[in-house]
Design a protein around this motif. Sequence first.
Motif, short mmCIF file in Angstrom:
data_model
loop_
_atom_site.label_atom_id
_atom_site.label_comp_id
_atom_site.label_asym_id
_atom_site.label_seq_id
_atom_site.Cartn_x
_atom_site.Cartn_y
_atom_site.Cartn_z
N PHE A 143 -38.80 10.56 -27.39
CA PHE A 143 -38.56 11.99 -27.41
C PHE A 143 -39.13 12.66 -28.64
O PHE A 143 -39.77 13.68 -28.54
CB PHE A 143 -37.08 12.29 -27.29
CG PHE A 143 -36.67 12.18 -25.87
CD1 PHE A 143 -35.81 11.20 -25.48
CD2 PHE A 143 -37.22 13.03 -24.93
CE1 PHE A 143 -35.47 11.08 -24.16
CE2 PHE A 143 -36.88 12.90 -23.62
CZ PHE A 143 -36.01 11.92 -23.23
N GLY A 191 -35.29 16.77 -26.18
CA GLY A 191 -35.98 16.61 -24.91
C GLY A 191 -35.88 17.87 -24.08
O GLY A 191 -34.84 18.50 -24.02
N VAL A 245 -45.97 19.88 -23.23
CA VAL A 245 -44.63 19.62 -22.71
C VAL A 245 -44.08 20.87 -22.03
O VAL A 245 -43.49 20.82 -20.95
CB VAL A 245 -43.70 19.16 -23.84
CG1 VAL A 245 -42.25 19.22 -23.38
CG2 VAL A 245 -44.07 17.76 -24.27
N ASP A 276 -43.04 21.29 -18.19
CA ASP A 276 -41.71 21.75 -17.78
C ASP A 276 -41.83 22.82 -16.71
O ASP A 276 -41.11 22.79 -15.71
CB ASP A 276 -40.99 22.34 -19.01
CG ASP A 276 -39.63 21.70 -19.18
OD1 ASP A 276 -39.51 20.51 -18.86
OD2 ASP A 276 -38.71 22.41 -19.63
N TYR A 327 -42.90 13.02 -28.26
CA TYR A 327 -43.28 13.98 -27.23
C TYR A 327 -43.06 15.40 -27.71
O TYR A 327 -43.91 16.25 -27.55
CB TYR A 327 -42.45 13.76 -25.96
CG TYR A 327 -43.16 12.93 -24.95
CD1 TYR A 327 -43.35 11.57 -25.18
CD2 TYR A 327 -43.66 13.48 -23.79
CE1 TYR A 327 -44.01 10.79 -24.26
CE2 TYR A 327 -44.32 12.70 -22.86
CZ TYR A 327 -44.48 11.35 -23.10
OH TYR A 327 -45.12 10.59 -22.19
N TRP A 376 -37.52 13.02 -16.37
CA TRP A 376 -38.55 11.99 -16.17
C TRP A 376 -38.25 10.72 -16.96
O TRP A 376 -38.46 9.62 -16.48
CB TRP A 376 -39.91 12.57 -16.56
CG TRP A 376 -41.05 11.66 -16.22
CD1 TRP A 376 -41.84 10.99 -17.11
CD2 TRP A 376 -41.52 11.32 -14.92
NE1 TRP A 376 -42.76 10.25 -16.44
CE2 TRP A 376 -42.60 10.42 -15.09
CE3 TRP A 376 -41.13 11.68 -13.61
CZ2 TRP A 376 -43.30 9.89 -14.01
CZ3 TRP A 376 -41.83 11.14 -12.55
CH2 TRP A 376 -42.89 10.26 -12.76
N HIS A 377 -37.77 10.88 -18.20
CA HIS A 377 -37.60 9.71 -19.05
C HIS A 377 -36.17 9.18 -19.08
O HIS A 377 -35.95 8.07 -19.51
CB HIS A 377 -38.03 10.02 -20.49
CG HIS A 377 -39.48 10.33 -20.62
ND1 HIS A 377 -40.46 9.38 -20.42
CD2 HIS A 377 -40.12 11.48 -20.89
CE1 HIS A 377 -41.65 9.94 -20.58
NE2 HIS A 377 -41.48 11.22 -20.86
N GLN A 408 -38.61 16.39 -19.52
CA GLN A 408 -38.57 15.11 -20.23
C GLN A 408 -37.27 14.38 -19.94
O GLN A 408 -37.24 13.18 -19.74
CB GLN A 408 -38.72 15.33 -21.73
CG GLN A 408 -40.14 15.70 -22.13
CD GLN A 408 -40.24 16.02 -23.59
OE1 GLN A 408 -39.31 16.57 -24.17
NE2 GLN A 408 -41.36 15.69 -24.19
N THR A 409 -36.19 15.12 -19.91
CA THR A 409 -34.90 14.52 -19.62
C THR A 409 -34.89 13.90 -18.23
O THR A 409 -34.48 12.76 -18.04
CB THR A 409 -33.78 15.58 -19.72
OG1 THR A 409 -33.90 16.24 -20.97
CG2 THR A 409 -32.41 14.95 -19.57
N SER A 459 -30.20 13.27 -24.43
CA SER A 459 -31.63 13.57 -24.38
C SER A 459 -31.91 14.97 -24.89
O SER A 459 -32.83 15.20 -25.68
CB SER A 459 -32.13 13.40 -22.95
OG SER A 459 -33.36 14.04 -22.79
#
Lengths: 288, 325
Positions: free
Chosen positions: B12, A187, B23, B27, B15, A194-195, A191-192, A182
């Motif tokens: 990814f 990512g 994003v 984070d 995004y 969550w996804h 993001q890593t 990821s």
Amino acid sequence: MSTPIKLELGGAASGSLRRMQNRMFLCLTGAAALTLLVPLFGILGYLVTRGIGAINLDFFISLPKPVGETGGGVANAIVGSLMVIVMAGAAAIPCGVLASVYICEFAPGSRFSSIIRFVCDMLNSTPSIILGIFAYGMVVLRMGHFSALAGAFALFVMMTPVVVRATEEILRTVPNSIREASVGLGGTRWQTVWHVVLPAARSGIVTGVFLALARVGGETAPLLFTAFGNQFWNLDPRQPINTLPVQIYKFATSPYADWHRQAWAAALLLVIMIAVISSTVRALTARR
Amino acid sequence: MEKKPGSPVRLFSTYARSSTRRVRLMDGIAGKGTMAAGLLIVALLVLLLNEMFRLSLPAICHFGIGFFTSSDWDPQGERFGVLPFLYGTLVSSAIALVIAIPFGIGTALFLTELAPQRLRGAVAFVVDMLAAIPSVVYGLWGVFVLAPLMQSHVGPFLEKTLGFLPLFRGPFYGGVSMLTAGLILAVMVVPFIVAIAREVLLTVPVDLKAASYALGATQWETIWKVVLPYSRVGIGGGVVLALGRALGETMAVTMVIGNQPRINASILQPGYSMAAVLANEFNEASSKLYLSVLVEVGLTLFLVTFLINIAARVLLWRMRSVHPH
């Protein structure tokens, strides 16, 4: 840990004394395991034989009857238990999952993470009645009276560390290679998480959460002086509320035979509810 | 690259490219949010300690150290001492451990060394069920099944055979006693001992066992001289953890211990435990001082279990540093 090597057990004992000793002690370990069946079937057997007679439709839909009248049910206690558990879970699940995401994903190996983990262990091993006193001081004294909220708070404190530890264990089993994949694709950390990480760990987390719910669902001690109990219907979280475990305790410690009968019935119901939750969850996860 | 809907690659790239700012913001929020959840948990323990001290302060100031040396319990006369409860908690837990340790370790040995695969699942299921039964249900069973049995059979038998010891002297009070509480507690903590002992036993290297068999040892000799010494510290940690559980167990003990604040040499007579006095008297505390005293009993219980759990953790941690795996 589990190795594919299967040891061929030594049957080469020379003296018959040693062979006899071997057989005797090995039998004793089996006997120890067998003995555990006695209390289990003792309890389950009595629950079924004594409880089943008092279970009827009335038991599920009516209120507890006052002393001297036979019949009645535990409808308000069933609803009350569900309410308190849902409130506790609604707070404990997000809090616990987020905290373990912090421990495992955002700051693994940091000092604060190990402090959180230590605090969870300490809260986890705190006697549940102490959490009742805590909720009494925090909520009941400040509100001025017992309430469902206070009971939910006590169960929340009890449940959160269980959720943290269970989630943490699952997050550790998510292989690092998919995290690296990821990140390699650009990512970010969130993001890593969550996804990639949370979806991979979802079924394990759900299992842990339901086992935690089943565990706090049977708790009596933290509710005695928080949710307190109620003879009547109550759906207001600011008022005292009846719960199944507390109702069992009241029935059991009363001197009336009819209430004893209902105590067995309510206990049977509680154990069935807990067994259904935990065995369904186990069966579902075992299949995956 | 081919973009299939739902494939992680597509997720990814889109995004990261189209909403970089969002994003990055997300984070930051996530980092702070998860940290806040961790902070909340730490705050809970701090608040818990603070609340216990705050509520018990009047009692601490009023009785001082005398609270821990007195065995009076007279709410009307406002004379309070924690000793009978401390005694009851420790003795009932000790009885529980004496009974639970052999059964727990025996079962764990059976599970790891002996049982065929199919039986393993069944035994593990029984242990899980025992752990899942709520405390109040154990108490119910204790009051209506175990206590009458103690009164009619076990108590008289023990007095007849071992009555020359002060430990086993009547008279009985309806079967509720320290021994009854200890028995119920034993059933309740066995699952803990089995779970941890099993985990520890699984870490014993197969080479060690193989070496023992190669020298001609029987299976029991291997268990007794190789497996158990290797896992001694870890199992010890599990036992201490189970002790922590037993000390704080409330409902079942309250229902069968007899609730008499007296220190008795005989385990066939009723006693009282710290958790039980809280369950029984907290709602009836009529004065501020009485309530404060009860919270101090709670604080004592908390500190005792706290110390026990630290000890357990030290043992388990030592096992890991001695035998890293």
